[in-house]
Design a protein around this motif. Structure first.
Motif, PDB file in Angstrom:
ATOM      1  N   ARG A  86     -13.116 -48.310 -11.199  1.00 14.99           N
ATOM      2  CA  ARG A  86     -13.636 -49.012 -10.018  1.00 14.99           C
ATOM      3  C   ARG A  86     -14.048 -50.452 -10.325  1.00 14.99           C
ATOM      4  NH1 ARG A  86     -19.137 -45.340  -9.583  1.00 14.99           N
ATOM      5  NH2 ARG A  86     -17.854 -43.625 -10.283  1.00 14.99           N
ATOM      6  N   SER A 112     -15.339 -44.513  -4.615  1.00 12.86           N
ATOM      7  CA  SER A 112     -14.320 -45.051  -3.700  1.00 12.86           C
ATOM      8  C   SER A 112     -14.397 -46.575  -3.585  1.00 12.86           C
ATOM      9  CB  SER A 112     -14.498 -44.439  -2.306  1.00 12.86           C
ATOM     10  OG  SER A 112     -15.733 -44.852  -1.757  1.00 12.86           O
ATOM     11  N   GLY A 113     -15.310 -47.199  -4.322  1.00 14.32           N
ATOM     12  CA  GLY A 113     -15.498 -48.643  -4.201  1.00 14.32           C
ATOM     13  C   GLY A 113     -14.759 -49.426  -5.273  1.00 14.32           C
ATOM     14  N   GLY A 145     -19.903 -46.734  -5.944  1.00 14.40           N
ATOM     15  CA  GLY A 145     -19.432 -45.350  -5.971  1.00 14.40           C
ATOM     16  C   GLY A 145     -17.951 -45.247  -6.291  1.00 14.40           C
ATOM     17  N   PRO A 179     -23.278 -48.442   5.190  1.00 10.63           N
ATOM     18  CA  PRO A 179     -22.331 -47.324   5.140  1.00 10.63           C
ATOM     19  C   PRO A 179     -21.773 -47.138   3.721  1.00 10.63           C
ATOM     20  CG  PRO A 179     -21.736 -48.914   6.864  1.00 10.63           C
ATOM     21  CD  PRO A 179     -22.868 -49.506   6.112  1.00 10.63           C
ATOM     22  N   HIS A 180     -21.375 -45.921   3.391  1.00 14.00           N
ATOM     23  CA  HIS A 180     -21.059 -45.606   1.997  1.00 14.00           C
ATOM     24  C   HIS A 180     -19.608 -45.751   1.567  1.00 14.00           C
ATOM     25  CE1 HIS A 180     -24.935 -44.017   0.603  1.00 14.00           C
ATOM     26  NE2 HIS A 180     -25.124 -43.891   1.906  1.00 14.00           N
ATOM     27  N   GLU A 181     -18.653 -45.695   2.494  1.00 13.64           N
ATOM     28  CA  GLU A 181     -17.244 -45.614   2.104  1.00 13.64           C
ATOM     29  C   GLU A 181     -16.647 -46.967   1.703  1.00 13.64           C
ATOM     30  OE1 GLU A 181     -15.124 -42.712   1.944  1.00 13.64           O
ATOM     31  OE2 GLU A 181     -17.183 -42.008   1.830  1.00 13.64           O
ATOM     32  N   HIS A 182     -15.836 -46.971   0.692  1.00  9.15           N
ATOM     33  CA  HIS A 182     -14.989 -48.114   0.318  1.00  9.15           C
ATOM     34  C   HIS A 182     -15.757 -49.430   0.231  1.00  9.15           C
ATOM     35  CE1 HIS A 182     -11.905 -45.208   0.875  1.00  9.15           C
ATOM     36  NE2 HIS A 182     -12.150 -45.120   2.162  1.00  9.15           N
ATOM     37  N   ARG A 183     -16.768 -49.421  -0.589  1.00  2.00           N
ATOM     38  CA  ARG A 183     -17.540 -50.651  -0.749  1.00  2.00           C
ATOM     39  C   ARG A 183     -16.847 -51.614  -1.710  1.00  2.00           C
ATOM     40  NH1 ARG A 183     -23.239 -47.664  -1.674  1.00  2.00           N
ATOM     41  NH2 ARG A 183     -24.132 -47.979   0.393  1.00  2.00           N
TER      42      ARG A 183
END
Ligand SMILES: C[S@@+](CC[C@H](N)C(=O)[O-])C[C@H]1O[C@@H](n2cnc3c(N)ncnc32)[C@H](O)[C@@H]1O
Length: 199
Positions: free
Chosen positions: A74, A48-49, A46, A21-25
């Motif tokens: 980030r 958000s990570g 990304g 999954p892509h969010e908040h890595r």
């Protein structure tokens, strides 16, 4: 063109993260040095990570490069031994870190006397497993050619060899027709099934 062992680590991490999954890595670079892996991980997580980077040496080169690439926000650089990572990483990320990278040994073109060591590396690997997400990947690039390198690599192999097969798969890569010196070794640990561990 031959792929360096560090580039192979990037290939494995990137392809593994693409399936997540892509969010908040969250990701960790356990040995920042000049920041080659840190910047790579920042690209992977990304906007958000967050990448947490550790080194006992000054990381200004990595910081400068992160700013130049527009990914500094980030990245959190922590000048401390990776054997203390658990205490530095916020609890919200414990068990949620999708990728952790170790590039052992000394910094190329740096002080060759400042190397990772068996004892601290194993402590850091133990903590890494507590931080790693179910479905996460941990890579370790090992070098045998410098003083202490063989002992450290053997300690790392003893550690990963003992990991339980119901929760970890361990991959080992090495160029067997390496021409100069002792070839580096790459280990990738894939974590799975953790969410069912306590059920
Ligand atoms: C092979 S270099 C890493 C190269 C880095 N990935 C890069 O892109 O430049 C190994 C690094 O581990 C660091 N190191 C040594 N002992 C450490 C420790 N206990 N915790 C964190 N970093 C350590 C060294 O200072 C050195 O910068």
């Amino acid at each position: 063109m031959m792929t360096k062992i560090t580039e192979l680590a990037h290939l494995l991490v990137r392809s593994h993260l693409l399936a997540q999954p892509h969010e908040h890595r969250f990701a960790i670079d356990a040995t920042v040095g000049n920041g080659f892996d840190t910047i790579f991980l920042a690209d992977c997580v990304g906007a958000s990570g967050m990448v947490y980077g550790f080194d006992i040496q000054n990381m200004s080169a990595a910081r400068t490069e992160a700013v130049r690439r527009g990914v500094a926000e980030r990245i959190t650089l922590i000048q401390a031994g990776h054997e203390t990572m658990l205490a530095h990483i916020p609890t919200k990320a414990h068990g949620e870190v999708q990728a952790i990278m170790f590039n052992l040994g000394y910094l190329p073109r740096g002080d060759k006397h400042i190397t990772t060591t068996s004892t601290t590396t194993i402590l850091a690997l133990e903590q890494s497993l507590a931080l790693l997400a179910d479905g996460g990947i941990l890579t370790i690039a090992c070098y045998l050619g410098h003083p202490g390198g063989q002992e450290e690599t053997e300690a790392v192999f003893s550690f990963v060899n003992a990991l339980p097969t119901e929760h970890y798969r361990v991959l080992h890569s090495r160029y067997v027709n390496h021409q100069r010196g002792v070839p580096p070794e790459l280990i990738a640990v894939y974590s799975f099934g953790k969410t069912h561990r306590h059920s």
